[in-house]
Design a protein around this motif. Structure first.
Motif, PDB file in Angstrom:
ATOM      1  N   GLY A 128      16.391 -37.301  57.983  1.00 44.63           N
ATOM      2  CA  GLY A 128      15.322 -38.284  57.902  1.00 44.63           C
ATOM      3  C   GLY A 128      14.052 -37.730  57.279  1.00 44.63           C
ATOM      4  O   GLY A 128      13.070 -38.467  57.120  1.00 44.63           O
ATOM      5  N   LYS A 129      14.063 -36.454  56.940  1.00 47.36           N
ATOM      6  CA  LYS A 129      12.895 -35.827  56.297  1.00 47.36           C
ATOM      7  C   LYS A 129      13.259 -35.517  54.849  1.00 47.36           C
ATOM      8  O   LYS A 129      13.058 -36.356  53.971  1.00 47.36           O
ATOM      9  CB  LYS A 129      12.472 -34.579  57.072  1.00 47.36           C
ATOM     10  CG  LYS A 129      12.130 -34.854  58.538  1.00 47.36           C
ATOM     11  CD  LYS A 129      11.755 -33.568  59.264  1.00 47.36           C
ATOM     12  CE  LYS A 129      11.371 -33.814  60.715  1.00 47.36           C
ATOM     13  NZ  LYS A 129      12.521 -34.237  61.548  1.00 47.36           N
ATOM     14  N   ASP A 130      13.820 -34.302  54.616  1.00 44.44           N
ATOM     15  CA  ASP A 130      14.285 -33.978  53.274  1.00 44.44           C
ATOM     16  C   ASP A 130      15.802 -33.908  53.204  1.00 44.44           C
ATOM     17  O   ASP A 130      16.365 -33.552  52.174  1.00 44.44           O
ATOM     18  CB  ASP A 130      13.655 -32.678  52.756  1.00 44.44           C
ATOM     19  CG  ASP A 130      13.420 -31.655  53.844  1.00 44.44           C
ATOM     20  OD1 ASP A 130      14.207 -31.641  54.818  1.00 44.44           O
ATOM     21  OD2 ASP A 130      12.451 -30.892  53.752  1.00 44.44           O
ATOM     22  N   VAL A 131      16.479 -34.243  54.281  1.00 41.63           N
ATOM     23  CA  VAL A 131      17.922 -34.521  54.269  1.00 41.63           C
ATOM     24  C   VAL A 131      18.076 -36.027  54.427  1.00 41.63           C
ATOM     25  O   VAL A 131      17.676 -36.597  55.451  1.00 41.63           O
ATOM     26  CB  VAL A 131      18.666 -33.767  55.390  1.00 41.63           C
ATOM     27  CG1 VAL A 131      20.112 -34.252  55.486  1.00 41.63           C
ATOM     28  CG2 VAL A 131      18.636 -32.270  55.136  1.00 41.63           C
ATOM     29  N   VAL A 132      18.606 -36.686  53.410  1.00 40.20           N
ATOM     30  CA  VAL A 132      18.642 -38.150  53.359  1.00 40.20           C
ATOM     31  C   VAL A 132      20.063 -38.608  53.025  1.00 40.20           C
ATOM     32  O   VAL A 132      20.942 -37.796  52.724  1.00 40.20           O
ATOM     33  CB  VAL A 132      17.646 -38.683  52.309  1.00 40.20           C
ATOM     34  CG1 VAL A 132      16.223 -38.253  52.662  1.00 40.20           C
ATOM     35  CG2 VAL A 132      17.996 -38.184  50.905  1.00 40.20           C
ATOM     36  N   HIS A 133      20.276 -39.910  53.071  1.00 40.87           N
ATOM     37  CA  HIS A 133      21.611 -40.406  52.746  1.00 40.87           C
ATOM     38  C   HIS A 133      21.597 -41.585  51.785  1.00 40.87           C
ATOM     39  O   HIS A 133      22.538 -41.791  51.032  1.00 40.87           O
ATOM     40  CB  HIS A 133      22.351 -40.817  54.024  1.00 40.87           C
ATOM     41  CG  HIS A 133      21.848 -42.087  54.634  1.00 40.87           C
ATOM     42  ND1 HIS A 133      20.588 -42.209  55.165  1.00 40.87           N
ATOM     43  CD2 HIS A 133      22.441 -43.304  54.773  1.00 40.87           C
ATOM     44  CE1 HIS A 133      20.427 -43.436  55.626  1.00 40.87           C
ATOM     45  NE2 HIS A 133      21.517 -44.123  55.398  1.00 40.87           N
ATOM     46  N   CYS A 134      20.517 -42.373  51.796  1.00 39.52           N
ATOM     47  CA  CYS A 134      20.494 -43.629  51.047  1.00 39.52           C
ATOM     48  C   CYS A 134      19.468 -43.570  49.914  1.00 39.52           C
ATOM     49  O   CYS A 134      18.267 -43.433  50.170  1.00 39.52           O
ATOM     50  CB  CYS A 134      20.176 -44.778  51.993  1.00 39.52           C
ATOM     51  SG  CYS A 134      19.910 -46.364  51.156  1.00 39.52           S
ATOM     52  N   PRO A 135      19.890 -43.697  48.659  1.00 41.90           N
ATOM     53  CA  PRO A 135      18.934 -43.653  47.555  1.00 41.90           C
ATOM     54  C   PRO A 135      17.974 -44.835  47.546  1.00 41.90           C
ATOM     55  O   PRO A 135      16.862 -44.725  47.014  1.00 41.90           O
ATOM     56  CB  PRO A 135      19.826 -43.661  46.316  1.00 41.90           C
ATOM     57  CG  PRO A 135      21.106 -44.278  46.764  1.00 41.90           C
ATOM     58  CD  PRO A 135      21.273 -43.863  48.186  1.00 41.90           C
ATOM     59  N   TYR A 136      18.381 -45.946  48.134  1.00 44.05           N
ATOM     60  CA  TYR A 136      17.500 -47.103  48.178  1.00 44.05           C
ATOM     61  C   TYR A 136      16.478 -46.984  49.312  1.00 44.05           C
ATOM     62  O   TYR A 136      15.359 -47.470  49.196  1.00 44.05           O
ATOM     63  CB  TYR A 136      18.332 -48.381  48.326  1.00 44.05           C
ATOM     64  CG  TYR A 136      19.274 -48.572  47.167  1.00 44.05           C
ATOM     65  CD1 TYR A 136      18.802 -48.952  45.918  1.00 44.05           C
ATOM     66  CD2 TYR A 136      20.641 -48.326  47.305  1.00 44.05           C
ATOM     67  CE1 TYR A 136      19.664 -49.097  44.840  1.00 44.05           C
ATOM     68  CE2 TYR A 136      21.506 -48.467  46.237  1.00 44.05           C
ATOM     69  CZ  TYR A 136      21.003 -48.847  45.004  1.00 44.05           C
ATOM     70  OH  TYR A 136      21.856 -48.972  43.938  1.00 44.05           O
ATOM     71  N   CYS A 137      16.871 -46.326  50.386  1.00 42.62           N
ATOM     72  CA  CYS A 137      15.957 -46.150  51.520  1.00 42.62           C
ATOM     73  C   CYS A 137      14.961 -45.018  51.277  1.00 42.62           C
ATOM     74  O   CYS A 137      13.805 -45.109  51.690  1.00 42.62           O
ATOM     75  CB  CYS A 137      16.749 -45.838  52.797  1.00 42.62           C
ATOM     76  SG  CYS A 137      17.967 -47.077  53.244  1.00 42.62           S
ATOM     77  N   HIS A 138      15.416 -43.924  50.654  1.00 46.02           N
ATOM     78  CA  HIS A 138      14.589 -42.715  50.556  1.00 46.02           C
ATOM     79  C   HIS A 138      14.479 -42.160  49.142  1.00 46.02           C
ATOM     80  O   HIS A 138      13.828 -41.137  48.939  1.00 46.02           O
ATOM     81  CB  HIS A 138      15.179 -41.607  51.448  1.00 46.02           C
ATOM     82  CG  HIS A 138      15.490 -42.039  52.837  1.00 46.02           C
ATOM     83  ND1 HIS A 138      14.525 -42.310  53.770  1.00 46.02           N
ATOM     84  CD2 HIS A 138      16.684 -42.253  53.453  1.00 46.02           C
ATOM     85  CE1 HIS A 138      15.100 -42.673  54.899  1.00 46.02           C
ATOM     86  NE2 HIS A 138      16.401 -42.648  54.745  1.00 46.02           N
TER      87      HIS A 138
END
Length: 320
Positions: A128-138
């Motif tokens: 949720g910081k610099d490890v993300v999963h969604c290109p649209y969210c983050h």
């Protein structure tokens, strides 16, 4: 255990889908109780994105606004964790939460899901910081950075192309994913996406920032952000006594998690039980989850109206 007054609808889960559904129901003059344990999926995120007029709002702020709106129409809240839900013997349901039993005529389940991260040390701490999963969210938040994509299934080929749209510096770590096909190798090369074979064994962090990943053998690849694929699990274990089970969800033939199966209006296979949001649609972002809550609430309201109409006809016939 204490028992509370019966409601028209109990909403289990106070995120976007649950609050949106509750709002529509209370505006239709339904008595509504929202039970929420305060652990939304997006709690680690700094902001909610792609939500028109609320882009970037912190999740807690969005939910606080939603609560105020629902309460403004008479909706009630219980800050508690639901442990079970079962038929009450009168056509409705009994929901137990932190030692209290609540009764309702219908249930709206909006408990969302849990993200199961790949088993790489250090990954969860940066989630949720610099490890993300969604290109649209983050994605905007990591644009033009050195982005790595940790591959655990063939779905990574789709994910890496999405992040390539956001940065010229993207590296695919094959990790536990199968070898790309000849066509995929061609696509990766054409887009200038670097590929690293071998497993990632550690996330590197310095001064509370992700700095790279360490591979088996010790080599460190510098990064500023890391995209991962999670396995999503519907938060629905408390529904076991209702006989409502989750189903496996696949994307392009790859298992991505579990969800509650619903129809177009959010009805599950158990009469009187409805579901909306990520618990039934794992890929939905906040805005479509809110929309699903609204549509499902409309289905619940009309279901109640049909029941009330049948009872009114029966009462009229009995009086004659």
């Amino acid at each position: 255990m204490t028992t509370q007054t019966q409601y028209d609808v109990i909403v289990i889960g106070g995120g976007a889908a649950g609050l949106s559904g509750a709002l529509a129901l209370v505006r239709s003059r339904r008595s509504v109780l929202v039970i929420d344990d305060g652990t939304p999926r997006n709690a680690p995120a700094d902001g909610v994105h792609n939500f028109l007029t609320r882009d970037g709002v912190p999740p807690a702020e969005l939910y606080a606004i939603g609560r105020q709106e629902v309460q403004g129409y008479g909706g009630e809240f219980a800050d508690a964790t639901v442990t079970s839900a079962r038929p009450d013997g009168d056509g409705g349901f009994t929901v137990e939460a932190d030692g209290t039993a609540y009764n309702s005529r219908r249930l709206l389940v909006t408990t969302g899901l849990t993200d199961v991260l790949p088993d790489v040390p250090g990954l969860a701490e940066r989630w949720g910081k610099d490890v993300v999963h969604c290109p649209y969210c983050h994605g905007w938040e990591v644009k033009d950075q050195a982005i790595g994509v940790l591959a655990t299934s063939p779905m990574a080929m789709h994910q890496v192309q999405l992040f390539r749209q956001l940065s010229d510096d993207v590296t695919l770590f094959l990790h536990t994913a199968p070898e790309p096909t000849e066509e995929q190798w061609e696509q990766l090369a054409a887009r200038g996406i670097a590929v690293v074979q071998g497993k990632v064994e550690q996330v590197e962090v310095s001064h509370d920032k992700l700095t790279g990943v360490r591979l088996e053998g010790g080599k460190v690849v510098a990064l500023q952000a890391l995209a991962v694929q999670t396995t999503v699990r519907a938060r629905a274990g408390f529904l076991a006594e209702l006989g409502l089970e989750t189903t496996v969800v696949e994307a392009n033939g790859v298992e991505v998690g579990t969800a509650i199966q619903v129809d177009a209006m959010g009805a599950t296979g158990v009469p009187g039980v409805f579901a909306a949001g990520n618990v039934s649609s794992p890929m939905a972002q906040v805005m479509p989850s809110a929309a699903a809550g609204l549509m499902t609430a409309a289905g619940i309201n009309f279901d109640l109206i049909n029941e009330e109409t049948r009872l009114a006809i029966s009462a009229t016939s009995s009086a004659q």
